[in-house]
Every structure is written in structure tokens, then in C-alpha cells.
Design a protein around this motif. Sequence first.
Motif, PDB file in Angstrom:
ATOM      1  N   PHE A 102       0.824  -1.207   0.000  1.00 64.96           N
ATOM      2  CA  PHE A 102       0.000   0.000   0.000  1.00 64.96           C
ATOM      3  C   PHE A 102       0.858   1.256   0.000  1.00 64.96           C
ATOM      4  O   PHE A 102       0.608   2.191  -0.773  1.00 64.96           O
ATOM      5  CB  PHE A 102      -0.950   0.001   1.213  1.00 64.96           C
ATOM      6  CG  PHE A 102      -2.310  -0.563   0.913  1.00 64.96           C
ATOM      7  CD1 PHE A 102      -3.169   0.067   0.022  1.00 64.96           C
ATOM      8  CD2 PHE A 102      -2.752  -1.732   1.513  1.00 64.96           C
ATOM      9  CE1 PHE A 102      -4.423  -0.444  -0.259  1.00 64.96           C
ATOM     10  CE2 PHE A 102      -4.006  -2.257   1.241  1.00 64.96           C
ATOM     11  CZ  PHE A 102      -4.837  -1.611   0.347  1.00 64.96           C
ATOM     12  N   TRP A 103       1.886   1.292   0.872  1.00 60.36           N
ATOM     13  CA  TRP A 103       2.667   2.537   0.912  1.00 60.36           C
ATOM     14  C   TRP A 103       3.671   2.618  -0.238  1.00 60.36           C
ATOM     15  O   TRP A 103       3.935   3.705  -0.765  1.00 60.36           O
ATOM     16  CB  TRP A 103       3.325   2.729   2.264  1.00 60.36           C
ATOM     17  CG  TRP A 103       4.493   1.854   2.612  1.00 60.36           C
ATOM     18  CD1 TRP A 103       4.489   0.732   3.371  1.00 60.36           C
ATOM     19  CD2 TRP A 103       5.870   2.065   2.246  1.00 60.36           C
ATOM     20  NE1 TRP A 103       5.747   0.208   3.501  1.00 60.36           N
ATOM     21  CE2 TRP A 103       6.618   1.011   2.829  1.00 60.36           C
ATOM     22  CE3 TRP A 103       6.546   3.024   1.496  1.00 60.36           C
ATOM     23  CZ2 TRP A 103       7.996   0.896   2.681  1.00 60.36           C
ATOM     24  CZ3 TRP A 103       7.919   2.914   1.345  1.00 60.36           C
ATOM     25  CH2 TRP A 103       8.630   1.862   1.934  1.00 60.36           C
ATOM     26  N   ALA A 117       1.874  10.798   0.264  1.00 65.43           N
ATOM     27  CA  ALA A 117       1.251  10.522  -1.030  1.00 65.43           C
ATOM     28  C   ALA A 117      -0.089  11.225  -1.185  1.00 65.43           C
ATOM     29  O   ALA A 117      -0.446  11.646  -2.296  1.00 65.43           O
ATOM     30  CB  ALA A 117       1.071   9.023  -1.217  1.00 65.43           C
ATOM     31  N   TYR A 118      -0.850  11.382  -0.119  1.00 66.10           N
ATOM     32  CA  TYR A 118      -2.224  11.875  -0.248  1.00 66.10           C
ATOM     33  C   TYR A 118      -2.508  13.150   0.533  1.00 66.10           C
ATOM     34  O   TYR A 118      -3.493  13.820   0.258  1.00 66.10           O
ATOM     35  CB  TYR A 118      -3.217  10.778   0.195  1.00 66.10           C
ATOM     36  CG  TYR A 118      -3.037   9.494  -0.557  1.00 66.10           C
ATOM     37  CD1 TYR A 118      -3.360   9.407  -1.918  1.00 66.10           C
ATOM     38  CD2 TYR A 118      -2.519   8.370   0.056  1.00 66.10           C
ATOM     39  CE1 TYR A 118      -3.186   8.230  -2.614  1.00 66.10           C
ATOM     40  CE2 TYR A 118      -2.344   7.189  -0.633  1.00 66.10           C
ATOM     41  CZ  TYR A 118      -2.673   7.119  -1.967  1.00 66.10           C
ATOM     42  OH  TYR A 118      -2.485   5.960  -2.663  1.00 66.10           O
ATOM     43  N   LEU A 175      -6.237   4.154   3.674  1.00 70.96           N
ATOM     44  CA  LEU A 175      -5.604   3.760   2.420  1.00 70.96           C
ATOM     45  C   LEU A 175      -6.394   2.701   1.666  1.00 70.96           C
ATOM     46  O   LEU A 175      -6.298   2.612   0.437  1.00 70.96           O
ATOM     47  CB  LEU A 175      -4.190   3.231   2.696  1.00 70.96           C
ATOM     48  CG  LEU A 175      -3.154   4.258   3.159  1.00 70.96           C
ATOM     49  CD1 LEU A 175      -1.841   3.568   3.469  1.00 70.96           C
ATOM     50  CD2 LEU A 175      -2.940   5.334   2.110  1.00 70.96           C
ATOM     51  N   HIS A 222      -5.943   6.397  -7.502  1.00 71.90           N
ATOM     52  CA  HIS A 222      -5.036   5.807  -8.495  1.00 71.90           C
ATOM     53  C   HIS A 222      -5.762   4.792  -9.369  1.00 71.90           C
ATOM     54  O   HIS A 222      -5.158   3.811  -9.825  1.00 71.90           O
ATOM     55  CB  HIS A 222      -3.849   5.128  -7.796  1.00 71.90           C
ATOM     56  CG  HIS A 222      -2.959   6.081  -7.073  1.00 71.90           C
ATOM     57  ND1 HIS A 222      -2.192   7.033  -7.698  1.00 71.90           N
ATOM     58  CD2 HIS A 222      -2.717   6.236  -5.747  1.00 71.90           C
ATOM     59  CE1 HIS A 222      -1.514   7.725  -6.809  1.00 71.90           C
ATOM     60  NE2 HIS A 222      -1.814   7.263  -5.612  1.00 71.90           N
ATOM     61  N   GLY A 256       2.152   7.247   3.478  1.00 67.02           N
ATOM     62  CA  GLY A 256       0.748   7.423   3.104  1.00 67.02           C
ATOM     63  C   GLY A 256       0.321   8.883   3.163  1.00 67.02           C
ATOM     64  O   GLY A 256      -0.393   9.371   2.273  1.00 67.02           O
ATOM     65  N   SER A 270      -8.732   5.101  -0.214  1.00 68.99           N
ATOM     66  CA  SER A 270      -8.089   6.200  -0.937  1.00 68.99           C
ATOM     67  C   SER A 270      -7.249   5.704  -2.101  1.00 68.99           C
ATOM     68  O   SER A 270      -7.242   6.301  -3.185  1.00 68.99           O
ATOM     69  CB  SER A 270      -7.208   7.012   0.026  1.00 68.99           C
ATOM     70  OG  SER A 270      -7.993   7.639   1.008  1.00 68.99           O
ATOM     71  N   PHE A 271      -6.530   4.607  -1.882  1.00 71.76           N
ATOM     72  CA  PHE A 271      -5.633   4.118  -2.932  1.00 71.76           C
ATOM     73  C   PHE A 271      -6.377   3.782  -4.225  1.00 71.76           C
ATOM     74  O   PHE A 271      -6.002   4.266  -5.296  1.00 71.76           O
ATOM     75  CB  PHE A 271      -4.853   2.904  -2.406  1.00 71.76           C
ATOM     76  CG  PHE A 271      -3.903   2.328  -3.399  1.00 71.76           C
ATOM     77  CD1 PHE A 271      -2.712   2.970  -3.707  1.00 71.76           C
ATOM     78  CD2 PHE A 271      -4.193   1.131  -4.041  1.00 71.76           C
ATOM     79  CE1 PHE A 271      -1.832   2.431  -4.634  1.00 71.76           C
ATOM     80  CE2 PHE A 271      -3.317   0.588  -4.971  1.00 71.76           C
ATOM     81  CZ  PHE A 271      -2.135   1.246  -5.267  1.00 71.76           C
ATOM     82  N   SER A 324       1.684   3.568  -3.349  1.00 71.43           N
ATOM     83  CA  SER A 324       1.216   4.955  -3.217  1.00 71.43           C
ATOM     84  C   SER A 324       2.322   5.934  -3.565  1.00 71.43           C
ATOM     85  O   SER A 324       2.102   6.943  -4.250  1.00 71.43           O
ATOM     86  CB  SER A 324       0.717   5.210  -1.797  1.00 71.43           C
ATOM     87  OG  SER A 324      -0.416   4.428  -1.505  1.00 71.43           O
ATOM     88  N   ASN A 339       3.263   5.565  -7.520  1.00 71.35           N
ATOM     89  CA  ASN A 339       2.312   6.155  -8.460  1.00 71.35           C
ATOM     90  C   ASN A 339       2.240   7.671  -8.366  1.00 71.35           C
ATOM     91  O   ASN A 339       1.558   8.310  -9.168  1.00 71.35           O
ATOM     92  CB  ASN A 339       0.909   5.576  -8.227  1.00 71.35           C
ATOM     93  CG  ASN A 339       0.817   4.137  -8.673  1.00 71.35           C
ATOM     94  OD1 ASN A 339       1.389   3.736  -9.679  1.00 71.35           O
ATOM     95  ND2 ASN A 339       0.093   3.323  -7.912  1.00 71.35           N
ATOM     96  N   ARG A 390       1.985  11.564  -6.274  1.00 72.83           N
ATOM     97  CA  ARG A 390       0.929  12.267  -5.543  1.00 72.83           C
ATOM     98  C   ARG A 390      -0.116  12.832  -6.497  1.00 72.83           C
ATOM     99  O   ARG A 390       0.234  13.300  -7.586  1.00 72.83           O
ATOM    100  CB  ARG A 390       1.535  13.410  -4.728  1.00 72.83           C
ATOM    101  CG  ARG A 390       2.442  12.955  -3.607  1.00 72.83           C
ATOM    102  CD  ARG A 390       3.096  14.118  -2.898  1.00 72.83           C
ATOM    103  NE  ARG A 390       4.048  14.809  -3.756  1.00 72.83           N
ATOM    104  CZ  ARG A 390       4.768  15.858  -3.381  1.00 72.83           C
ATOM    105  NH1 ARG A 390       4.621  16.348  -2.166  1.00 72.83           N
ATOM    106  NH2 ARG A 390       5.615  16.420  -4.207  1.00 72.83           N
TER     107      ARG A 390
END
Length: 505
Positions: free
Chosen positions: A247-248, A340-341, A350, A358, A337, A353-354, A251, A254, A256
Motif C-alpha cells: 500500500f505505501w 502521497a495523499y 488507504l 489511483h 501514506g 483512498s488508494f 502509493s 504512483n 501524488r
Amino acid sequence: MGEVAKVDQYFRSEIALLNYSDATLKPPLSPLFIHIDPLTPTGSSPSEAHPSPASHHHQQNQHPKDAWLPITESRNGNAFYAAFHILNSNIGFQALMLPVAFATLGWAWGTVCLTVAFIWQLYAIFLLVQLHESVPGIRHSRYLFLAMAAFGKRLGKVAALFPVMYLSGGTCVMLIITGGGTLKLLFNTLCDNDNGNTCSAHALTGAEWFLVFTCVAILIAQLPNLNSMAMVSLVGAVTSITYCTLFWVLSVKNGRPSNVSYKSTLSQDSTAVAKISDVLNAIGIIVLAYRGHNVLLEIQGTLPSDLERTSKEPMRRGVSMSYVLISMCVFPLAIAGFWAYGNQIDDGGLLYSFPQLHKKQITKFSMGALYVLVIIHCLSSYQVYAMPVFDNLEIRYTSMKNERCSRLVRTCIRLFFGGLTFFISVTFPFLPSLSALIGSITLVPITYAYPCFMFLSLKKPPPRGLVWCFNVALGCLGLLLSALLLAAAARTLANKGLNANFFKP
């Protein structure tokens, strides 16, 4: 010497203590002190049937009634098995919420709070490890029994019974809701067409996805005891570490989204009370991300010990190994995390949100693989949290019948618990919305306050000494934190309301 000889001559059973401390159980249990005839072994293992003369006076025989129960039935574990169980139970989907807390607290205070909470709960874990065999000859393999030994029969039950049972059964309900919901997300992801057309396959309802998850979980739960589930916990540990890392990493890889800001989500127009409430809710997310203390003593109960070598050292090694890996998951999740967001992070963390931010950058296979990892970990974690409930139900049965549970009875108990957790999850699918409220009165005291007070009660350090003052201050701070988080969660719930979708998962 007299005390050592007494311990050598008598074996003190934790289950026998239940007769001493629980007046509601009318059928007799074993006496508090059980005489062990040197010529009559009580262990079921062939290797224990004829102990060597050198080890005769130091071998801690397994009491028959302890050997009937799933927590203490097998004590052949090791530090690696303990690490598997700890990783499986302590890393969870709650860690995916950490960037939400950082969006309120910011970089500096978020990192400080995350670090303090990590050190605090790790200190509490080592206290519990030490207290597991705080009295020679007695192993406190259940959190509730340790609380009763430290606080007394009545106060121990009042303080620990509901939190321990909720953190076992309630966590299983949360895992059904999360795992069933993720199954639905997996189906929608794989079935969704790239051209935007709706899926033609028949989709199950929310309750049906919960049922699928529960059936698989109860099938796995037919393993006899906690020690036999070590490989299940290994799978859960591997999957949890993998999806937390993915996940991190994905993130960050890809990139921000546009218009990412790291400005605090606290509104300048809000009142002081509202700001304090939001800050406390963010601290609550961090505090509740650490869990598993209610099953730590049960995990340690699977390790062998005798009067020369206790289970403390292998348990410490298991805790040390697991928490190195936990820190490598939790801190990057929170920091990367949030990088990224920023404050665009969804309130669901996440996990939501992920895929939202994305969606065009990740493939179906990648997203589906993440969902599969979450589902497998939920199934594995369910086993560890359900085991104390299975154990408690079997204690009640063996106390009434004065005999070991048959295979059929044990299966029925586990089917009953699975059906009950499924019913609760379908009845209260909004339970995750209450996690901060209920967690503040269950998880926070169990994790941050009670271990300090139990240490003072059982170890009795010099009054007003450094150790005494430190643990009193830490325990009182834990209770104060519990009260503040409860007030903040109640205020937020009153302001935002609750979508009480009974029977509509």
C-alpha cells in the motif's frame, strides 16, 4: 529452600484458581494445590511419561484440566511461533487509517504521537510477558485471570471481563465486516469492465458475503488449539506485512495526486472544543492502531516452561522479532501514506483512498491481489482472536461436566460462536463507526493502563520509588486518555450522527 520444595511437591493450576475466584461455578474444580505423584505422570505426551531423575524435581507437569483447553492444550511452541501469532494479531487494517490521523496532526505531532504510542504499548507488552509467570508454579495464560489475580475477584472481573471479551468477540465481528466487505470489493473490481459497462454476473448481497467469509473462518477454526494454528498465523503475518508494504510502496510509486496539501484539516473557523475533539480523535486512531495485548498472555501460554527455564525469554525474543517488523510496517504506512495523499486522504484510510485516487494507474490484478491479501489476513487473524472465546466456553463446559470436550462438542461450540458473530455483523454492520467509542473503553485500558497497575499489584516495587511512580503515572495517564478519547468519540458521533443500517450490510 522450603518454598522451592513446596513448589516441587505441588503444582498450582490456573484453572484451579478459577474455583477460588469464581463463586458462580458450582461444580467442583481441582483444588488450588494439586499433588503430583512422582510415579503417576499427568502429561499425555509419551516423552513425559517417564521423566529422567535429573529433571524430576524441576519438571512442571501439565495439569489434566489445563490440557483439556485450547489455550493450554499444547505447550510445544517456540519464539518463532509466538512471533507469528503476534504479527498476525497486532498488524491490522487499522494501520491503514494512520495517514488520516497525520492529516489532522501534521508531520511533527503525528510522528511524535505515533512514536510515543509505539514505545508505550511495547513497554506494556514486556510487563505482561514478565507477569505471565510472576508467581512461582502458576502460569497466567489468560488476561482475565491475571487481572483477577492482580485486582481481586470482583474488581478484576469488573475491570477486565467486558474489555477482554469484546476485544476477542468484537474484533471477530469487525473482521467479518471488513473481510466480507473486501470480498465484495474484490468481486466488483474483477467484474468491472474497463469500458464502464456494469457487471453481468450475479452479485451477492452484503449479508451473503459476510456468510461466505464466516463459513471459511469457522472451517479453519476447527484446528484444535492455538499452538496448532501457528502456520495459519504465519500466513496471516506474511499477508499483513505484504499488503501494508504494498500500500505505501505503490502509493509513493504512483505519485501524488494534483493539489495535494499538507495543511492540517483543522478548520480555523472551528471552536476550541471542536479542534480539541478532532485532535483527540486523531490521537485515538494512532492509539487504536496498536492492538493484540488481550491475546498476548494466551500466546505466551503456548510456550513450554519449567521451574528452571520460564517462558519469558522465548516470548521476549518473539516480541522483539515481531515488533521490528511491525515498526517497519506502521511508520512507513503513516509517513509515506500522508506524503502521497496529504489531507486528501479518505476517512476510510488507504484501503479506500488508494483505489479512488489511483484508479487509472493500477491494474485489476494489482488491486485484486491487495484485496486477496487483506481477506486472507482477516481470516487468519480471526482464529487468534476467537481462541480466547473458545477457551472460555470450554472452561464453562468442562467445569459443569468435569470432563474434556469431545470433538463434537468442540465443533458445536465453534459453530455457535461463528453463527453468533455472523448474526451480530449482519445486525450491526455499522459497528466500525463505533470502533473509536468502544475502543476507548476497552482497548485503551487493556493496552495502556492495566498492565502498569497489575505490575504494581503483583511485583510490589518499593512505594514512591522511581519504578512505582513511573508505573502509577503511566497507568493513570492511560485511564485519563481512555476518558478523553471516549468524550471526543461521543461528541463526534453526536455531531455527525450514526447511519444505523440494521440488517443492511
